[in-house]
Design a protein around this motif. Structure first.
Motif, PDB file in Angstrom:
ATOM      1  N   GLU A 130       0.829  -1.223   0.000  1.00 59.16           N
ATOM      2  CA  GLU A 130       0.000   0.000   0.000  1.00 59.16           C
ATOM      3  C   GLU A 130       0.855   1.261   0.000  1.00 59.16           C
ATOM      4  OE1 GLU A 130       0.212  -1.770   4.146  1.00 59.16           O
ATOM      5  OE2 GLU A 130      -0.405  -2.531   2.193  1.00 59.16           O
ATOM      6  N   GLN A 131       2.009   1.240   0.679  1.00 58.16           N
ATOM      7  CA  GLN A 131       2.918   2.392   0.649  1.00 58.16           C
ATOM      8  C   GLN A 131       3.560   2.522  -0.736  1.00 58.16           C
ATOM      9  OE1 GLN A 131       2.646   0.772   3.734  1.00 58.16           O
ATOM     10  NE2 GLN A 131       1.653   2.640   4.418  1.00 58.16           N
ATOM     11  N   LEU A 132       3.867   1.402  -1.348  1.00 60.36           N
ATOM     12  CA  LEU A 132       4.441   1.425  -2.693  1.00 60.36           C
ATOM     13  C   LEU A 132       3.448   2.031  -3.685  1.00 60.36           C
ATOM     14  CD1 LEU A 132       6.896   0.684  -4.433  1.00 60.36           C
ATOM     15  CD2 LEU A 132       5.875  -1.578  -4.751  1.00 60.36           C
ATOM     16  N   ASP A 133       2.197   1.665  -3.567  1.00 62.63           N
ATOM     17  CA  ASP A 133       1.167   2.236  -4.441  1.00 62.63           C
ATOM     18  C   ASP A 133       1.005   3.733  -4.207  1.00 62.63           C
ATOM     19  OD1 ASP A 133       0.719  -0.214  -5.632  1.00 62.63           O
ATOM     20  OD2 ASP A 133      -1.017  -0.701  -4.369  1.00 62.63           O
ATOM     21  N   GLU A 134       1.031   4.142  -2.941  1.00 64.21           N
ATOM     22  CA  GLU A 134       0.936   5.572  -2.614  1.00 64.21           C
ATOM     23  C   GLU A 134       2.139   6.326  -3.179  1.00 64.21           C
ATOM     24  OE1 GLU A 134      -0.586   9.123  -0.957  1.00 64.21           O
ATOM     25  OE2 GLU A 134      -1.525   7.190  -1.337  1.00 64.21           O
ATOM     26  N   LEU A 135       3.312   5.741  -3.053  1.00 67.35           N
ATOM     27  CA  LEU A 135       4.508   6.346  -3.615  1.00 67.35           C
ATOM     28  C   LEU A 135       4.343   6.531  -5.119  1.00 67.35           C
ATOM     29  CD1 LEU A 135       7.446   7.312  -3.372  1.00 67.35           C
ATOM     30  CD2 LEU A 135       8.150   4.914  -3.574  1.00 67.35           C
ATOM     31  N   GLY A 136       3.864   5.525  -5.792  1.00 62.42           N
ATOM     32  CA  GLY A 136       3.645   5.613  -7.232  1.00 62.42           C
ATOM     33  C   GLY A 136       2.692   6.737  -7.592  1.00 62.42           C
ATOM     34  N   ARG A 137       1.631   6.913  -6.818  1.00 61.99           N
ATOM     35  CA  ARG A 137       0.691   8.015  -7.081  1.00 61.99           C
ATOM     36  C   ARG A 137       1.370   9.367  -6.871  1.00 61.99           C
ATOM     37  NH1 ARG A 137      -2.703   4.196  -4.792  1.00 61.99           N
ATOM     38  NH2 ARG A 137      -2.465   4.982  -2.673  1.00 61.99           N
ATOM     39  N   ASN A 138       2.224   9.472  -5.865  1.00 60.96           N
ATOM     40  CA  ASN A 138       2.908  10.734  -5.579  1.00 60.96           C
ATOM     41  C   ASN A 138       3.967  11.085  -6.613  1.00 60.96           C
ATOM     42  OD1 ASN A 138       1.469  11.381  -3.233  1.00 60.96           O
ATOM     43  ND2 ASN A 138       2.787  10.080  -1.990  1.00 60.96           N
ATOM     44  N   LEU A 139       4.499  10.103  -7.282  1.00 59.70           N
ATOM     45  CA  LEU A 139       5.566  10.355  -8.253  1.00 59.70           C
ATOM     46  C   LEU A 139       5.037  10.604  -9.659  1.00 59.70           C
ATOM     47  CD1 LEU A 139       8.235   7.762  -7.100  1.00 59.70           C
ATOM     48  CD2 LEU A 139       8.139  10.220  -6.617  1.00 59.70           C
ATOM     49  N   GLN A 140       3.739  10.515  -9.846  1.00 58.40           N
ATOM     50  CA  GLN A 140       3.167  10.729 -11.175  1.00 58.40           C
ATOM     51  C   GLN A 140       2.627  12.141 -11.287  1.00 58.40           C
ATOM     52  OE1 GLN A 140       3.541   8.575 -13.556  1.00 58.40           O
ATOM     53  NE2 GLN A 140       4.316   6.976 -12.236  1.00 58.40           N
ATOM     54  N   PRO A 141       2.790  12.808 -12.362  1.00 56.60           N
ATOM     55  CA  PRO A 141       3.770  12.512 -13.397  1.00 56.60           C
ATOM     56  C   PRO A 141       5.090  13.219 -13.086  1.00 56.60           C
ATOM     57  CG  PRO A 141       2.369  14.289 -14.146  1.00 56.60           C
ATOM     58  CD  PRO A 141       1.903  13.919 -12.740  1.00 56.60           C
ATOM     59  N   LEU A 142       6.174  12.632 -13.503  1.00 56.65           N
ATOM     60  CA  LEU A 142       7.479  13.282 -13.447  1.00 56.65           C
ATOM     61  C   LEU A 142       7.889  13.563 -14.892  1.00 56.65           C
ATOM     62  CD1 LEU A 142       9.553  11.301 -10.777  1.00 56.65           C
ATOM     63  CD2 LEU A 142       8.435  13.497 -10.537  1.00 56.65           C
ATOM     64  N   GLU A 143       8.157  14.805 -15.165  1.00 58.10           N
ATOM     65  CA  GLU A 143       8.559  15.169 -16.519  1.00 58.10           C
ATOM     66  C   GLU A 143      10.030  14.868 -16.711  1.00 58.10           C
ATOM     67  OE1 GLU A 143       7.459  19.113 -17.677  1.00 58.10           O
ATOM     68  OE2 GLU A 143       5.614  19.017 -16.521  1.00 58.10           O
ATOM     69  N   SER A 144      10.355  14.434 -17.908  1.00 57.96           N
ATOM     70  CA  SER A 144      11.742  14.203 -18.276  1.00 57.96           C
ATOM     71  C   SER A 144      12.013  14.906 -19.588  1.00 57.96           C
ATOM     72  CB  SER A 144      12.028  12.709 -18.446  1.00 57.96           C
ATOM     73  OG  SER A 144      12.644  12.183 -17.325  1.00 57.96           O
ATOM     74  N   LYS A 145      13.088  15.659 -19.594  1.00 59.01           N
ATOM     75  CA  LYS A 145      13.510  16.340 -20.807  1.00 59.01           C
ATOM     76  C   LYS A 145      14.891  15.816 -21.158  1.00 59.01           C
ATOM     77  CE  LYS A 145      14.348  20.826 -22.819  1.00 59.01           C
ATOM     78  NZ  LYS A 145      14.677  22.209 -22.569  1.00 59.01           N
ATOM     79  N   ALA A 146      15.019  15.253 -22.325  1.00 56.01           N
ATOM     80  CA  ALA A 146      16.288  14.637 -22.725  1.00 56.01           C
ATOM     81  C   ALA A 146      17.392  15.683 -22.751  1.00 56.01           C
ATOM     82  CB  ALA A 146      16.152  13.972 -24.084  1.00 56.01           C
ATOM     83  N   CYS A 147      18.428  15.454 -21.961  1.00 52.61           N
ATOM     84  CA  CYS A 147      19.531  16.408 -21.915  1.00 52.61           C
ATOM     85  C   CYS A 147      20.276  16.466 -23.250  1.00 52.61           C
ATOM     86  CB  CYS A 147      20.472  16.088 -20.763  1.00 52.61           C
ATOM     87  SG  CYS A 147      21.232  14.473 -20.865  1.00 52.61           S
ATOM     88  N   SER A 148      20.197  15.391 -24.024  1.00 48.14           N
ATOM     89  CA  SER A 148      20.876  15.370 -25.325  1.00 48.14           C
ATOM     90  C   SER A 148      20.208  16.308 -26.327  1.00 48.14           C
ATOM     91  CB  SER A 148      20.927  13.948 -25.881  1.00 48.14           C
ATOM     92  OG  SER A 148      19.624  13.421 -25.993  1.00 48.14           O
ATOM     93  N   ASP A 149      19.048  16.883 -25.969  1.00 47.92           N
ATOM     94  CA  ASP A 149      18.383  17.878 -26.815  1.00 47.92           C
ATOM     95  C   ASP A 149      18.953  19.277 -26.611  1.00 47.92           C
ATOM     96  OD1 ASP A 149      16.731  15.945 -27.878  1.00 47.92           O
ATOM     97  OD2 ASP A 149      15.061  16.392 -26.520  1.00 47.92           O
ATOM     98  N   TYR A 150      19.915  19.421 -25.720  1.00 45.93           N
ATOM     99  CA  TYR A 150      20.533  20.720 -25.479  1.00 45.93           C
ATOM    100  C   TYR A 150      21.071  21.260 -26.803  1.00 45.93           C
ATOM    101  CZ  TYR A 150      23.199  24.314 -23.038  1.00 45.93           C
ATOM    102  OH  TYR A 150      23.690  25.515 -22.579  1.00 45.93           O
TER     103      TYR A 150
END
Length: 156
Positions: A130-150
């Protein structure tokens, strides 16, 4: 190693962090302009890393996850975050040197390896579903921007 689905957003950002470290290492090896690499570091920090650290510090806290035995690893994570923040602050304040750039990518790579090889497996082993599921809800969404696009390919 297959990461639990709920921790995968952090692991995906770690992949981008390792890529940033690799690109900086290549840039230093090619004697790229330090000011360009400084700008890249600030871009990575502002684009993803700062918020990534905040999420980890809030949602991976031993009390939040109900894993008291996590405290030592959590404190190591926070200490490493602080070390990386100090380097970023120095760069933002105009201290530009290959030494600081090297410190940044070395600390970042070491830190990500610690989390992926030690911290996350420990959490996955100790956490209740149940804590793992809560953690998953708290981490959504995390944006990622490819650093290689610099836009400046200082590593080429």
């Amino acid at each position: 190693m297959k990461r639990e689905e709920q921790l995968q957003p952090l692991s995906h950002q770690h992949h981008n962090g390792l890529m940033a470290a690799l690109l900086l290492k290549k840039g230093v090896g090619k004697q790229a302009d330090p000011t360009v690499m400084d700008d890249f570091i600030i871009s990575v920090w502002n684009g993803e890393l700062r918020n990534h650290f905040i999420k980890e510090e809030v949602y991976l806290h031993p009390h939040v996850l109900q894993i008291p035995s996590l405290m030592e690893k959590y404190e190591q994570m926070k200490t490493e975050h602080h070390q990386i923040r100090r380097v970023v602050d120095a760069i933002r304040n105009g201290d530009s040197s290959v030494t600081l750039i090297t410190d940044f990518y070395t600390l970042l790579e070491k830190h990500i390896r610690f989390e992926e090889r030690d911290l996350f497996p420990f959490i996955e082993e100790q956490i209740q579903p149940e804590q793992l599921d809560e953690l998953g809800r708290n981490l959504q969404p995390l944006e990622s921007k490819a650093c290689s696009d610099y836009p400046v390919k200082f590593w080429e």
